[in-house]
Design a protein around this motif. Structure first.
Motif, mmCIF file in Angstrom:
data_model
loop_
_atom_site.group_PDB
_atom_site.id
_atom_site.type_symbol
_atom_site.label_atom_id
_atom_site.label_comp_id
_atom_site.label_asym_id
_atom_site.label_seq_id
_atom_site.Cartn_x
_atom_site.Cartn_y
_atom_site.Cartn_z
ATOM 1 N N ALA A 99 -2.919 4.666 1.014
ATOM 2 C CA ALA A 99 -3.316 4.542 2.417
ATOM 3 C C ALA A 99 -4.079 5.788 2.862
ATOM 4 N N ILE A 116 0.583 4.693 7.915
ATOM 5 C CA ILE A 116 1.285 4.317 6.682
ATOM 6 C C ILE A 116 1.626 5.560 5.866
ATOM 7 N N SER A 117 0.721 6.502 5.807
ATOM 8 C CA SER A 117 0.926 7.676 4.954
ATOM 9 C C SER A 117 1.608 8.840 5.674
ATOM 10 N N LEU A 161 -4.079 3.364 8.754
ATOM 11 C CA LEU A 161 -3.819 3.862 7.402
ATOM 12 C C LEU A 161 -3.104 5.212 7.435
ATOM 13 N N LEU A 184 0.847 -1.190 0.000
ATOM 14 C CA LEU A 184 0.000 0.000 0.000
ATOM 15 C C LEU A 184 0.885 1.244 0.000
#
Length: 122
Positions: free
Chosen positions: A23, A49-50, A46, A18
């Protein structure tokens, strides 16, 4: 479902399949028109992750800071909130600059430092 305050397990914070942008898009898609995600823990995962480095997406860093400040989807941690506000602020995110300044002004999650607060308020 999972409790709204559960910390995502560390192995869930990275998903090599991802991208940061994917994300971020998935995290924002969890929010309804009132700005409330259907799953706080998944949104936090999420956003991690970003957001998780100085090259992360500033809006994700800001949102993650808000989650940590309020204990939404993660355990409340004002130090981590200040960390993510700083990452976003350093990329020019105006609301993050203001909120980071507030943290320094109040000594919340960082040491009390009015000079540093004034720097971020500018």
């Amino acid at each position: 479902g999972r409790p709204a305050h559960a910390e995502p397990p560390p192995h869930m914070n990275v998903d090599p399949a991802l991208s940061a942008l994917d994300a971020f898009d998935r995290a924002t898609s969890l929010f309804n028109a009132a700005g409330v995600p259907s799953d706080w823990v998944e949104a936090a995962r999420l956003f991690h992750i970003s957001a998780d480095d100085e090259n992360g997406i500033a809006a994700a860093q800001f949102n993650l800071a808000q989650f940590y400040l309020r204990g939404q989807g993660v355990l409340e941690d004002h130090g981590k909130a200040a960390h993510y506000y700083r990452l976003a602020a350093e990329q020019g995110h105006l609301m993050a600059r203001n909120d980071l300044a507030n943290r320094f002004f109040e000594g919340d999650g960082v040491g009390l430092n009015h000079a540093e607060a004034a720097r971020w308020y500018r």
